[in-house]
Every structure is written in C-alpha cells, then in structure tokens.
Write a protein that holds these residues in place. Sequence first.
Motif, PDB file in Angstrom:
ATOM      1  N   GLY A   3     -19.391 -12.633  10.526  1.00 35.14           N
ATOM      2  CA  GLY A   3     -19.834 -13.386   9.370  1.00 35.14           C
ATOM      3  C   GLY A   3     -18.797 -13.487   8.263  1.00 35.14           C
ATOM      4  O   GLY A   3     -18.859 -14.353   7.430  1.00 35.14           O
ATOM      5  N   LEU A   4     -17.820 -12.621   8.279  1.00 41.84           N
ATOM      6  CA  LEU A   4     -16.819 -12.609   7.221  1.00 41.84           C
ATOM      7  C   LEU A   4     -15.579 -13.398   7.606  1.00 41.84           C
ATOM      8  O   LEU A   4     -14.970 -14.047   6.786  1.00 41.84           O
ATOM      9  CB  LEU A   4     -16.448 -11.156   6.924  1.00 41.84           C
ATOM     10  CG  LEU A   4     -15.723 -10.841   5.638  1.00 41.84           C
ATOM     11  CD1 LEU A   4     -16.512 -11.334   4.432  1.00 41.84           C
ATOM     12  CD2 LEU A   4     -15.524  -9.336   5.520  1.00 41.84           C
ATOM     13  N   TYR A   5     -15.195 -13.361   8.855  1.00 43.92           N
ATOM     14  CA  TYR A   5     -13.951 -13.976   9.287  1.00 43.92           C
ATOM     15  C   TYR A   5     -14.120 -15.079  10.324  1.00 43.92           C
ATOM     16  O   TYR A   5     -13.154 -15.724  10.673  1.00 43.92           O
ATOM     17  CB  TYR A   5     -13.019 -12.918   9.888  1.00 43.92           C
ATOM     18  CG  TYR A   5     -12.411 -12.049   8.844  1.00 43.92           C
ATOM     19  CD1 TYR A   5     -11.258 -12.437   8.194  1.00 43.92           C
ATOM     20  CD2 TYR A   5     -13.003 -10.851   8.483  1.00 43.92           C
ATOM     21  CE1 TYR A   5     -10.693 -11.644   7.222  1.00 43.92           C
ATOM     22  CE2 TYR A   5     -12.442 -10.055   7.520  1.00 43.92           C
ATOM     23  CZ  TYR A   5     -11.278 -10.450   6.895  1.00 43.92           C
ATOM     24  OH  TYR A   5     -10.728  -9.668   5.938  1.00 43.92           O
ATOM     25  N   THR A  47      -9.350  -8.791   3.328  1.00 41.74           N
ATOM     26  CA  THR A  47     -10.767  -8.447   3.273  1.00 41.74           C
ATOM     27  C   THR A  47     -11.341  -8.734   1.895  1.00 41.74           C
ATOM     28  O   THR A  47     -12.422  -9.320   1.768  1.00 41.74           O
ATOM     29  CB  THR A  47     -10.966  -6.970   3.646  1.00 41.74           C
ATOM     30  OG1 THR A  47     -10.448  -6.763   4.964  1.00 41.74           O
ATOM     31  CG2 THR A  47     -12.426  -6.578   3.600  1.00 41.74           C
ATOM     32  N   ALA A  50     -11.721 -12.411   1.448  1.00 41.84           N
ATOM     33  CA  ALA A  50     -12.863 -12.917   2.209  1.00 41.84           C
ATOM     34  C   ALA A  50     -14.176 -12.604   1.490  1.00 41.84           C
ATOM     35  O   ALA A  50     -15.059 -13.461   1.404  1.00 41.84           O
ATOM     36  CB  ALA A  50     -12.863 -12.330   3.619  1.00 41.84           C
ATOM     37  N   PHE A  51     -14.303 -11.389   0.957  1.00 44.59           N
ATOM     38  CA  PHE A  51     -15.510 -11.044   0.208  1.00 44.59           C
ATOM     39  C   PHE A  51     -15.611 -11.862  -1.073  1.00 44.59           C
ATOM     40  O   PHE A  51     -16.689 -12.267  -1.484  1.00 44.59           O
ATOM     41  CB  PHE A  51     -15.572  -9.552  -0.120  1.00 44.59           C
ATOM     42  CG  PHE A  51     -16.400  -8.765   0.861  1.00 44.59           C
ATOM     43  CD1 PHE A  51     -17.773  -8.923   0.908  1.00 44.59           C
ATOM     44  CD2 PHE A  51     -15.804  -7.883   1.739  1.00 44.59           C
ATOM     45  CE1 PHE A  51     -18.548  -8.212   1.811  1.00 44.59           C
ATOM     46  CE2 PHE A  51     -16.557  -7.156   2.645  1.00 44.59           C
ATOM     47  CZ  PHE A  51     -17.931  -7.329   2.682  1.00 44.59           C
ATOM     48  N   ARG A  52     -14.481 -12.092  -1.720  1.00 44.31           N
ATOM     49  CA  ARG A  52     -14.493 -12.890  -2.948  1.00 44.31           C
ATOM     50  C   ARG A  52     -15.003 -14.300  -2.646  1.00 44.31           C
ATOM     51  O   ARG A  52     -15.798 -14.864  -3.384  1.00 44.31           O
ATOM     52  CB  ARG A  52     -13.095 -12.947  -3.557  1.00 44.31           C
ATOM     53  CG  ARG A  52     -13.082 -13.486  -4.973  1.00 44.31           C
ATOM     54  CD  ARG A  52     -11.712 -13.335  -5.629  1.00 44.31           C
ATOM     55  NE  ARG A  52     -11.364 -11.930  -5.820  1.00 44.31           N
ATOM     56  CZ  ARG A  52     -10.292 -11.331  -5.273  1.00 44.31           C
ATOM     57  NH1 ARG A  52      -9.459 -12.001  -4.514  1.00 44.31           N
ATOM     58  NH2 ARG A  52     -10.053 -10.064  -5.498  1.00 44.31           N
ATOM     59  N   ALA A  53     -14.568 -14.868  -1.537  1.00 50.37           N
ATOM     60  CA  ALA A  53     -14.988 -16.215  -1.156  1.00 50.37           C
ATOM     61  C   ALA A  53     -16.441 -16.237  -0.669  1.00 50.37           C
ATOM     62  O   ALA A  53     -17.189 -17.161  -0.972  1.00 50.37           O
ATOM     63  CB  ALA A  53     -14.067 -16.759  -0.066  1.00 50.37           C
ATOM     64  N   ARG A  54     -16.844 -15.210   0.068  1.00 53.28           N
ATOM     65  CA  ARG A  54     -18.166 -15.175   0.688  1.00 53.28           C
ATOM     66  C   ARG A  54     -19.236 -14.633  -0.235  1.00 53.28           C
ATOM     67  O   ARG A  54     -20.375 -15.035  -0.186  1.00 53.28           O
ATOM     68  CB  ARG A  54     -18.084 -14.287   1.943  1.00 53.28           C
ATOM     69  CG  ARG A  54     -19.378 -14.182   2.689  1.00 53.28           C
ATOM     70  CD  ARG A  54     -19.435 -12.896   3.494  1.00 53.28           C
ATOM     71  NE  ARG A  54     -20.654 -12.845   4.246  1.00 53.28           N
ATOM     72  CZ  ARG A  54     -21.833 -12.521   3.718  1.00 53.28           C
ATOM     73  NH1 ARG A  54     -21.958 -12.238   2.460  1.00 53.28           N
ATOM     74  NH2 ARG A  54     -22.916 -12.506   4.472  1.00 53.28           N
ATOM     75  N   THR A  56     -21.375 -11.087  -1.718  1.00 49.85           N
ATOM     76  CA  THR A  56     -22.017  -9.942  -1.074  1.00 49.85           C
ATOM     77  C   THR A  56     -23.508 -10.176  -0.834  1.00 49.85           C
ATOM     78  O   THR A  56     -24.257  -9.227  -0.632  1.00 49.85           O
ATOM     79  CB  THR A  56     -21.814  -8.661  -1.912  1.00 49.85           C
ATOM     80  OG1 THR A  56     -22.311  -8.894  -3.233  1.00 49.85           O
ATOM     81  CG2 THR A  56     -20.362  -8.239  -1.967  1.00 49.85           C
ATOM     82  N   LEU A  60     -24.115  -9.129   7.316  1.00 44.87           N
ATOM     83  CA  LEU A  60     -22.971  -9.436   8.168  1.00 44.87           C
ATOM     84  C   LEU A  60     -23.235  -8.908   9.570  1.00 44.87           C
ATOM     85  O   LEU A  60     -23.751  -7.799   9.732  1.00 44.87           O
ATOM     86  CB  LEU A  60     -21.699  -8.783   7.619  1.00 44.87           C
ATOM     87  CG  LEU A  60     -21.211  -9.295   6.282  1.00 44.87           C
ATOM     88  CD1 LEU A  60     -20.104  -8.407   5.746  1.00 44.87           C
ATOM     89  CD2 LEU A  60     -20.724 -10.720   6.427  1.00 44.87           C
ATOM     90  N   ALA A  69     -24.428  -7.053   3.360  1.00 47.63           N
ATOM     91  CA  ALA A  69     -23.040  -7.249   2.938  1.00 47.63           C
ATOM     92  C   ALA A  69     -22.638  -6.222   1.877  1.00 47.63           C
ATOM     93  O   ALA A  69     -21.484  -5.777   1.857  1.00 47.63           O
ATOM     94  CB  ALA A  69     -22.840  -8.667   2.425  1.00 47.63           C
TER      95      ALA A  69
END
Length: 149
Positions: A3-5, A47, A50-54, A56, A60, A69
């Motif tokens: 889900g993150l990448y 990482t 990716a969290f900044r874009a996605r 929390t 995941l 998350a």
Amino acid sequence: MRGLYGSRAAGPSARLDRVHRRGAGSRRRRPPGRDAGGPVADAARDTLEAFRARGTEGSLDMGFAELPATLVAGILNLELLVHAWDLATATGQKLVVSPVLTDYVLGLARVTIGPQARGTAFAAEVLVDESAASLERLIGFTGREVAGI
C-alpha cells in the motif's frame, strides 16, 4: 508494503534486506565518499517521503497482515532509531539524539514490543537504571546491551 510503494519488492523492507545482505562482511565496496549509513538513510528518506505523500490514514498491507498505517509509522520510527544505534555502535561511533525523540520512540516501543516478541524478534529486555538517559532505556528495552553508551 504494497500500500505504500505499490509492490513489496520496492518497499523499505526489501531495500533494507539488500543492505543487510551486503553488510559489513561483504566484498562489495561503498562508492568513495559514501558512508556505511548511506543506503539506510536513502531507505529512510524514501519511506518518509512515501508516508508524507500517502498520509497515515487507513491501513497498509504488510504481506503478513493489514496493519493501521499509524502503527507501521511507529514501527518505522522504532526500527530506524534502534538500527541507527546498531550501526553507530558497530562502527565505533556515538549516536547523538534528542531526548525528546528517544522518549517518544521508547513510548512507541513499549506499545509495539509485546511479550510474544521476546525470544523471537527481540531478546529479553536488558534492565537499565530508570535514571538512565532515554536512549539507554530504549536500547535496553529492545534487548541490546547498553554498556558504553
């Protein structure tokens, strides 16, 4: 971390596995001017981006379970700080970290590392004096010897 990448092979676990396989005993040389922590720092940066874009929100797919998350983000904080200490210790360096950060990560560790993880993912807690710095208490909580911090 699908889900993150987008795929598990591109996630930080796969990247850190490659770093581990190339470890200290590896014959592979680092590029000139590149320190041993470079690949770990790259994985941490990727990482965090990716969290900044996605964000929390939600959960995941970790391959073995769906996890919130926020829990995964907490685990990553724990992993990155403790393994930064491992790397610093293995290379004869001292890790200097804000007590505010180590207090926060110690709180995450106390929630994340349950009795079922002892003897498998983590050794038994190494007891340190409660008056010790929070980094020492965190390292001891994860089952590492803290002498010489």
